[in-house]
Design a protein around this motif. Structure first.
Motif, PDB file in Angstrom:
ATOM      1  N   UNK A 496       0.736  -1.353  -0.048  1.00 28.08           N
ATOM      2  CA  UNK A 496       0.050  -0.005   0.096  1.00 28.08           C
ATOM      3  C   UNK A 496       0.872   1.174  -0.015  1.00 28.08           C
ATOM      4  N   UNK A 497       2.031   1.157   0.807  1.00 29.50           N
ATOM      5  CA  UNK A 497       2.924   2.608   0.578  1.00 29.50           C
ATOM      6  C   UNK A 497       3.506   2.718  -0.627  1.00 29.50           C
ATOM      7  N   UNK A 498       3.999   1.333  -1.063  1.00 32.74           N
ATOM      8  CA  UNK A 498       4.618   1.463  -2.399  1.00 32.74           C
ATOM      9  C   UNK A 498       3.884   1.963  -3.746  1.00 32.74           C
ATOM     10  N   UNK A 499       2.328   1.232  -3.435  1.00 33.02           N
ATOM     11  CA  UNK A 499       1.206   2.042  -4.520  1.00 33.02           C
ATOM     12  C   UNK A 499       1.010   3.502  -4.439  1.00 33.02           C
ATOM     13  N   UNK A 519       4.157  13.063   1.400  1.00 31.45           N
ATOM     14  CA  UNK A 519       3.694  12.035   0.894  1.00 31.45           C
ATOM     15  C   UNK A 519       4.074  10.643   1.803  1.00 31.45           C
ATOM     16  N   UNK A 520       5.537  10.749   2.203  1.00 27.29           N
ATOM     17  CA  UNK A 520       5.899   9.595   2.787  1.00 27.29           C
ATOM     18  C   UNK A 520       5.364   9.395   4.156  1.00 27.29           C
ATOM     19  N   UNK A 521       4.854  10.503   4.776  1.00 30.64           N
ATOM     20  CA  UNK A 521       4.334  10.397   6.069  1.00 30.64           C
ATOM     21  C   UNK A 521       2.806  10.097   6.088  1.00 30.64           C
ATOM     22  N   UNK A 522       2.397   9.963   4.796  1.00 30.56           N
ATOM     23  CA  UNK A 522       0.747   9.448   4.596  1.00 30.56           C
ATOM     24  C   UNK A 522       0.823   8.059   4.446  1.00 30.56           C
ATOM     25  N   UNK A 523       2.029   7.252   4.393  1.00 29.95           N
ATOM     26  CA  UNK A 523       2.055   5.986   4.084  1.00 29.95           C
ATOM     27  C   UNK A 523       1.990   5.092   5.461  1.00 29.95           C
ATOM     28  N   UNK A 524       1.503   3.859   5.291  1.00 28.11           N
ATOM     29  CA  UNK A 524       1.234   2.806   6.459  1.00 28.11           C
ATOM     30  C   UNK A 524       2.813   2.439   7.048  1.00 28.11           C
ATOM     31  N   UNK A 525       3.618   2.778   6.225  1.00 25.47           N
ATOM     32  CA  UNK A 525       5.202   2.386   6.958  1.00 25.47           C
ATOM     33  C   UNK A 525       5.780   3.405   7.632  1.00 25.47           C
ATOM     34  N   UNK A 526       4.974   4.524   7.708  1.00 25.41           N
ATOM     35  CA  UNK A 526       5.718   5.700   8.550  1.00 25.41           C
ATOM     36  C   UNK A 526       4.910   6.088   9.709  1.00 25.41           C
ATOM     37  N   UNK A 527       5.480   5.793  11.030  1.00 28.12           N
ATOM     38  CA  UNK A 527       4.948   6.492  12.008  1.00 28.12           C
ATOM     39  C   UNK A 527       4.805   7.919  11.966  1.00 28.12           C
TER      40      UNK A 527
END
Length: 713
Positions: A496-499, A519-527
């Motif tokens: 999901x983060x990659x997409x 953008x990176x901070x909206x991904x599931x991988x980023x606390x």
């Protein structure tokens, strides 16, 4: 059972003899009797400080003596470092793996014991690290964390993959008390060793109004202050013991440590040395406060501190100089810091969506299990503090007399399993629907539920997402990864983060630091950071000034997810813009450890984004690569040429730049003497050694090119 009677190497036996260990504890002896040295799988569910690690270590040395290789999986990086230190210096080669998630780390295969986190082992499996096939013994520390919502599925899938890959491998799982140990043991085809035996007697009680109520007796505690928690600590320290105090938040941990330090007022030269080590590197008020507390015998411990500061506190406590540590529950998760008395002051903790909720019984047992230092304390005490008389019986019923919760699989969670389904396909564990189903039936989820219907539905929805995202191709029953899907799996990204990243960077017209970071901070991988009430004004003002730079849509109505992602991105942008650590901590309401944790998390996402950009947005690859280096060092773009030198970080690079040395050529022209006046002669010598080496490499490359041209005429 005597150490001399078991099949371990003379070197290990000598190490135990030096520590005064000549006899096995009863649970350890039971492990031997149930096949520890005969290759039998074991689940060892015994209390903290009952010698689980020693059992695992004996088994590892036995395997090494038979030319085997051992993998020791831990849940936390801090615990990996502790175990690495524990296992080193005993006649075997020990390695540790907790770093980058896209490396095979082939060099680790030279070691006899490899200590790693479950996430790192998962990434090694995805990158097809060859030495994993040589593992003859797998040790799983804190295996009950299979039911952790954020990392349990990874641990479960790693166990299933390794057992699938090495069916003859012995498995030893270590756990605190759990409610369903036989169920977990059955899944691993393991014998169960279960015991309540402890080397130091544990007394559990509830404190109220000047008295600790134990099941069979009461113990009065002298009123010395206005604070019950501090009275309990002073009571123990007065008898020559140490205390751990567990509270619900960092703020509470720091507040109690200050009260404890004022109450203790110890005068100890060793404490001053520990305090000075912290003060020497203190950049924030939090760190200066910690140093002041340590100087008087108390400390706080939480994830907001830097790793080095936490290590100093741990060492001071183990050495017996620091008498009291107040901590959030993170300290209970595996680290070996026993104390005579453990005080569980706060048994309610804030949980998003639920408000203040009781901590689990298993978490209470983890904390209580820290009570009692073997060979130092005649007993250990775990004390809950009742807020009222009516709470005494309730605390006994809910914690002291309550059974631990059952361990439950997290593999039916669609949000966390997508990454693992993709990795099964990308690494060839499963290339057909039937193979994928068969593998998922090997999970603890399938074994404990007795039915895989729900799991199959989750897998089908995940496959649909992966197919629509073009990470996999399906031809009938055959499934294979696309180049994109293989890359995502190797990079250890949530699909999901990659997409989210791939879709956005392929559509933006111009690079923007804050747009990329948010953008990176909206991904599931980023606390992301919590948003406080007084943050709203600053966030709104930032949006008004930088709306055109953001890559994601700005919601019309208040959105907690958006605000958290933006606040986190602003912190990261400040770090990369060389804003001081103390300013960042004050501006965003965080600790130094939080800053480094955020930077570490986003660094990996930036690294992964660079690879995705090469595939989907080549024009963005270079600015993203620059941001990767800037974020790693916390520097503005102008320092990039200088910071590529080893030993030059944000402070030294800025010092060189401000003195007019803005490039490698400028540094060369200045000479070692001038650079030495700015950075010191030792650092200057190292820099010029690197520059000379670089010049030699360029000359060698030029010579090679000339030779090639001459050869081909």
């Amino acid at each position: 059972m005597q150490i001399a009677d078991i099949p371990i190497s003379p070197a290990l036996a000598a190490c135990y003899a030096e520590k005064g260990i000549a006899t096995l504890y009863p649970p350890q002896a039971e492990c031997v009797e149930k096949g520890l040295f005969d290759g039998k799988n074991l689940l060892i569910a015994i209390p903290t400080a009952s010698g689980k690690t020693l059992v695992a270590e004996m088994a590892m040395h036995h395997h090494i003596g038979n030319r085997g290789k051992c993998l020791y999986i831990v849940p936390l990086r801090a615990l990996a470092s502790e175990k690495y230190d524990d296992f080193s210096g005993k006649g075997v080669r020990v390695g540790i793996a907790t770093g980058d998630f896209d490396r095979r780390d082939d060099y680790l295969g030279r070691n006899d014991i490899i200590v790693a986190t479950s996430e790192k082992v998962d990434s090694l499996l995805r990158n097809r690290t060859p030495w994993l096939a040589e593992i003859s013994l797998l040790v799983l520390d804190e295996v009950h964390l299979i039911d952790s919502p954020d990392r349990g599925a990874t641990l479960e899938m790693v166990i299933a993959k390794l057992r699938y890959k090495n069916p003859a491998m012995q498995v030893i799982a270590l756990s605190a008390t759990i409610g369903n140990p036989q169920e977990l043991a059955d899944w691993m085809d393991a014998g169960l060793v279960e015991s309540e035996w402890r080397p130091v007697d544990l007394r559990e009680g509830v404190y109220h109004h000047g008295c600790i109520h134990f099941p069979d007796s009461d113990r009065p505690v002298e009123h010395r202050t206005k604070h019950e928690d501090l009275d309990l600590c002073l009571d123990t320290v007065g008898e020559g013991g140490q205390c751990l105090v567990f509270v619900s938040s960092r703020k509470n941990a720091e507040a109690f440590a200050k009260r404890a330090a004022a109450g203790l007022k110890l005068d100890n030269p060793e404490l001053l040395e520990f305090a000075e080590r912290i003060r020497a590197k203190a950049d924030t008020n939090t760190e200066k406060t910690l140093a002041a507390c340590v100087a008087q015998g108390a400390a706080f411990h939480h994830a907001g501190l830097k790793k080095e500061e936490r290590r100093i506190v741990e060492q001071g406590f183990r050495d017996g100089h620091i008498k009291v540590i107040s901590s959030t529950p993170t300290l209970a998760a595996g680290l070996n810091l026993p104390a005579r008395r453990v005080i569980i002051r706060d048994y309610l903790r804030y949980s998003a969506g639920d408000g203040m909720a009781p901590i689990p019984v298993r978490e209470y047992r983890q904390m209580a299990g820290r009570a009692g230092r073997p060979h130092l304390d005649p007993y250990g005490e775990a004390v809950l503090i009742a807020k009222g008389e009516d709470m005494i019986d309730e605390l006994f019923d809910c914690y002291i007399d309550a059974p631990a919760e059952d361990v439950r699989s997290q593999c039916a969670n669609e949000a966390v399993i997508a990454s693992h389904i993709l990795s099964l396909i990308a690494t060839g564990f499963a290339r057909e629907h039937a193979e994928l189903t068969a593998f998922m039936e090997r999970t603890f989820y399938a074994a404990s539920k007795g039915s895989t219907a729900a799991l199959k539905r989750v897998v089908q929805r995940v496959l649909e997402f992966l197919r629509e995202s073009e990470m996999i191709l399906e031809v009938g029953e055959w499934i294979e990864p696309t180049e994109y899907g293989s890359l995502v799996s190797r990079l250890y990204l949530d699909p999901r983060s990659a997409e989210t990243i791939a879709t956005t960077i392929s559509e933006v017209e111009e690079y923007s630091d804050i747009g990329f970071l948010q953008l990176l901070c909206t991904t599931p991988d980023m606390p992301t950071l919590y948003v406080r009430k007084n943050d709203a004004y600053y966030l709104d003002r930032f949006i008004a000034e930088h709306a055109e730079d953001l890559w994601t849509d700005i919601p019309w109505h208040a959105s907690e997810d958006f605000e958290r992602s933006l606040k986190t991105a602003m912190l990261l942008a400040d770090w990369a813009d060389e804003v001081g650590e103390e300013t960042i901590c004050e501006r965003y309401g965080v600790g130094p450890g939080d800053v480094y944790a955020m930077v570490e998390s986003v660094n990996w996402l930036i690294h992964a984004s660079r690879h995705l950009a090469r595939m989907f947005a080549p024009d963005l690859a270079r600015p993203i690569e620059d941001m990767e280096l800037r974020m790693k060092h916390g520097i503005r773009k102008e320092l990039l040429p200088i910071v590529r030198l080893r030993g030059i970080g944000r402070v030294r690079a800025r010092r060189l730049f401000n003195n007019g040395f803005c490039s490698l050529d400028a540094i060369r022209e200045a000479g070692v003497e001038k650079i030495g006046r700015v950075l010191g002669s030792g650092i200057a010598a190292q820099i010029f050694e690197q520059l000379e080496g670089e010049r030699d490499e360029i000359a060698a490359d030029a010579g090679q090119q000339q030779s090639t041209l001459f050869h081909f005429g």
